[in-house]
Design a protein around this motif. Sequence first.
Motif, short mmCIF file in Angstrom:
data_model
loop_
_atom_site.label_atom_id
_atom_site.label_comp_id
_atom_site.label_asym_id
_atom_site.label_seq_id
_atom_site.Cartn_x
_atom_site.Cartn_y
_atom_site.Cartn_z
N ASP A 272 0.86 -1.19 0.00
CA ASP A 272 0.00 0.00 0.00
C ASP A 272 0.89 1.24 0.00
O ASP A 272 1.12 1.89 1.03
CB ASP A 272 -0.90 -0.02 1.23
N ASN B 163 -3.28 4.58 1.71
CA ASN B 163 -4.71 4.93 1.73
C ASN B 163 -5.60 3.75 2.09
O ASN B 163 -6.82 3.83 2.01
CB ASN B 163 -5.13 5.53 0.39
N ASP C 32 0.74 4.35 -1.06
CA ASP C 32 0.30 5.68 -0.65
C ASP C 32 -0.40 5.68 0.70
O ASP C 32 -0.86 6.73 1.17
CB ASP C 32 -0.61 6.30 -1.72
N ASP D 263 -9.41 -3.52 -0.39
CA ASP D 263 -8.97 -3.05 0.92
C ASP D 263 -8.57 -4.22 1.80
O ASP D 263 -8.67 -5.38 1.40
CB ASP D 263 -10.04 -2.19 1.60
#
Length: 326
Positions: free
Chosen positions: A25, A29, A27, A69
């Motif tokens: 991940d 986010n 960045d 996610d």
Amino acid sequence: MAGRASVFLEQDQIDELREQFDSLDADGNGTIELEEIGRALELAGLKIPQYKVRKIIDDFDKNKDGKIDMNEFRTLYSKLKKETDVSHIFKKSVSSRTDVQQHTGSSDGITHSVKDSERYAFADWINRNLSSDPDCEALLPIDPDSDDLYTKTKDGILLCKLINQSVPDTIDERTINKKKPNVYQRTENHNLALNSARSIGCNVIGLLSEINLASYPGLVLLLEEGETIDDLMKLSPEEILIRWVNYHLRNSPETNKQIANFSGDIKDSEAYVFLLKQISPREAGVDSTPMMEPDGEMRAEAMLKEADKIKCRAFITSKDVPTVTG
């Protein structure tokens, strides 16, 4: 992929999954690109064929945003772990009214039960056989009054060592992940143990399930007057085992004992004492001296010492034999 049951994940597995997820991940986010899913699963110990990765992407990318996610990744990992049978994780529940611990969650839906007496016996056998192994020093001794038998075997090291204890050099020691293995290395150890167990002919089965005429044609000697083989095959494994015990007791010149069950009828140890003497090779030196012991538990212990002469004591203690005071 919806609708398929997932396996139970322990907290340390979830933590390490998050670590792997966060490493991709970039960045921060909370999502990763679906194109990275194959790499993420590989980091988590699951190498998935590319065609299956493409199907996963199609299944998950319903909103066409191209992302997944952490919660979705955890669900996906759990389902794929079950499908590929990477490991077997058992969730333990203890009944307050019995001495049985039930472990459920196997891929076939079977409930596995372990009695306290069995836990003591397994712990004792592991402690005695692996006590001199330097790789097991930090894991032993196993305390049978705790969850040691389950927590200390979860990294797979003890299981691999037990395979080599049974058949030396089955597992190349260099292939065992020994130094604080992470969750994925533990999975490798468990796979190594399972595959090696199969290679030496071990199966996870019920103890009595193999008592049948196909496996032991000599059981025809247990036929009673007027019976046919079909009659014998209708008996349960336990009934056949009782027949076998009584057959040998009848051949013993020292007793007229016969049993009808493995509870009250064996609590004085007499059946075991004379059975052991009857089936043991003469050179083993098994005798009936335990019958001279008036105390029930001490007689059971003496009987087990005789059993040890033919190496068949390993999974039982004197407290496992229902006893009476003589």
